[in-house]
Motif scaffolding. Sequence first.
Motif, short mmCIF file in Angstrom:
data_model
loop_
_atom_site.label_atom_id
_atom_site.label_comp_id
_atom_site.label_asym_id
_atom_site.label_seq_id
_atom_site.Cartn_x
_atom_site.Cartn_y
_atom_site.Cartn_z
N SER A 143 -32.60 4.72 17.34
CA SER A 143 -31.69 5.29 18.22
C SER A 143 -30.84 3.29 18.80
O SER A 143 -30.66 2.95 17.95
N ALA A 144 -29.87 3.82 19.43
CA ALA A 144 -29.00 2.91 19.51
C ALA A 144 -29.57 1.54 19.86
O ALA A 144 -28.91 -0.03 20.22
N VAL A 145 -30.68 1.96 20.54
CA VAL A 145 -31.01 0.26 21.27
C VAL A 145 -32.25 -0.70 19.96
O VAL A 145 -31.88 -1.78 19.96
N VAL A 146 -32.01 0.25 18.96
CA VAL A 146 -32.79 -1.03 17.95
C VAL A 146 -31.91 -2.06 17.29
O VAL A 146 -31.34 -2.72 16.24
N GLY A 147 -30.39 -0.89 17.31
CA GLY A 147 -29.62 -1.72 16.99
C GLY A 147 -29.23 -2.83 17.39
O GLY A 147 -28.84 -3.69 16.66
N LEU A 148 -29.56 -3.36 18.27
CA LEU A 148 -29.14 -4.65 19.34
C LEU A 148 -29.89 -5.76 18.63
O LEU A 148 -30.18 -6.46 19.30
N PHE A 149 -31.50 -5.59 18.09
CA PHE A 149 -32.01 -6.77 17.39
C PHE A 149 -31.33 -6.86 16.20
O PHE A 149 -31.38 -8.35 15.66
N ILE A 150 -30.58 -6.05 15.79
CA ILE A 150 -29.84 -6.61 14.20
C ILE A 150 -28.70 -7.88 14.60
O ILE A 150 -28.46 -9.12 14.48
N ASP A 151 -28.19 -7.36 15.94
CA ASP A 151 -26.77 -8.43 16.48
C ASP A 151 -28.05 -9.94 17.29
O ASP A 151 -27.35 -11.07 16.09
N ALA A 152 -29.13 -9.79 17.72
CA ALA A 152 -29.62 -10.61 17.86
C ALA A 152 -30.03 -11.98 17.33
O ALA A 152 -29.84 -13.29 16.60
N PHE A 153 -30.07 -10.66 15.38
CA PHE A 153 -30.60 -11.45 14.24
C PHE A 153 -29.27 -12.67 13.93
O PHE A 153 -28.89 -13.49 13.15
N SER A 154 -28.09 -12.04 14.19
CA SER A 154 -26.80 -12.10 13.22
C SER A 154 -26.65 -13.32 14.50
O SER A 154 -25.71 -14.09 13.48
N PHE A 155 -26.79 -13.73 15.58
CA PHE A 155 -26.44 -15.05 16.69
C PHE A 155 -27.06 -16.37 15.56
O PHE A 155 -26.98 -16.97 15.44
N LEU A 156 -28.90 -15.89 15.30
CA LEU A 156 -29.47 -17.13 14.82
C LEU A 156 -28.98 -17.12 13.66
O LEU A 156 -29.38 -18.58 13.16
N ALA A 157 -28.36 -16.52 12.82
CA ALA A 157 -27.79 -16.80 11.22
C ALA A 157 -26.86 -17.15 11.25
O ALA A 157 -26.73 -18.26 10.75
N SER A 158 -25.82 -17.43 12.40
CA SER A 158 -24.87 -18.26 12.51
C SER A 158 -25.32 -19.52 12.91
O SER A 158 -24.24 -19.66 12.75
#
Length: 424
Positions: A177-192
């Motif tokens: 679902s599209a909701v799951v994709g938001l986890f990727i963004d959260a992780f990307s902010f942490l990595a950044s």
Amino acid sequence: MATDTGTAAAETGGALRGRDFRLLWTAESISKTGSAVTTFALPLVALQTLGASTFMMGVLNAMVWLPWLVVGLQAGAWADRRCRRPLMIVCQLASAVLIVSVPLLAWLDALSMQYVLVIAFAVGCANVLFTAAYNAYVPFLVGRGELLGANTRLMGSEQAANIAGPGIGGLITQLSSAVVGLFIDAFSFLASAVCLWSIRAREPALPPARPDRPPSTFRADIRSAAAFVARDPYLRILTASTACTNLLMGGIQALVVVFLIQEAGLNAWAVGATTITISVGGLLGAAVAAKVSARLGSARTLLTAPITDCFQLLFPLAARGPLLVLALAGTLVWATGVVVRNVTSGAFRQAYCPPGMRGRVAMTMRFVSFGVWPLGSLLGGVLGTVIDVRTALFLLMIANVVTDVLLFIGPLKRHRELPAEPVL
């Protein structure tokens, strides 16, 4: 006092190949990839999970851009008063926490449209502050002569990230679902944030206030930057032109997902294909920006807007089959032109503005040019409700071409190259 290692690297001409710039570049690329997933996923969450109307889609897009109007000027003044790297790290961490709350509430069946709007606004505020610090930080890491090269790399990686992001979002949407994709963004902010924390260069400490001179206030700092932009003939016309364009682009962006899925009868993959096409065009634009600017001249490069913007008029023709290909081809040319001009104008502004005002000047211009985006989003939502969405897109895109005439009112048309220093 901390050493200005970034400036030292810039002076040797090796900043673009140095470790610190690569870390900044990596941080931006990771963050933009995750953000591209969210740009794809969040409207789909609102549309598919929460059943948002056309008008509410316009409101959602407006909430993303409203922070530029609410806190844009203050962010610029704050960025000029603080060390930028810690500020950027805090913004990335805050964004990660905010974004991850959306899928968590969705899984608890407690997500509402009102909460999505609040999150869109809050993440937008963090992005505004990050952008203010980021724009002032890049000239610290690289020298004046390397700003065009730095912006070309940063803009190119941003567009490459935008290519990967929608593809990832589309795949996740199909598999889960599209909701799951938001986890990727959260992780990307942490990595950044980790990449930014690893940068070794430290900005010099701000000079202490002189006892014979009272410290400048936020209001005075904001007023001086606004006056600088208003008086300068180049910055003034660039700000006005970009504001008119963004007003219309806000309305266009608010209608794209609704148009492709509900009006043109396409699926989520068409939304991803459109975003990927825009990103490919952006990647091409970043790759050729320096060559185009050298061939035409930096001032004349900005005057190509009416030519490439005309190709955007092919997008409302989108339908199943060859018409979708034609629409995407026009979008590709349009996006390429936009990024060529953005790279050129961004490098010009960073080199042109006094170092102590870079954050404030950048945010003053964005306050005006991005501050109108929420109004455009609401305009798009109203037009898409009153008339059909396809016609509304045509009207907004025609108006975008017409407003390009503003670029020919100022001094740009009289020069081949933009000036290296303020003309005041």
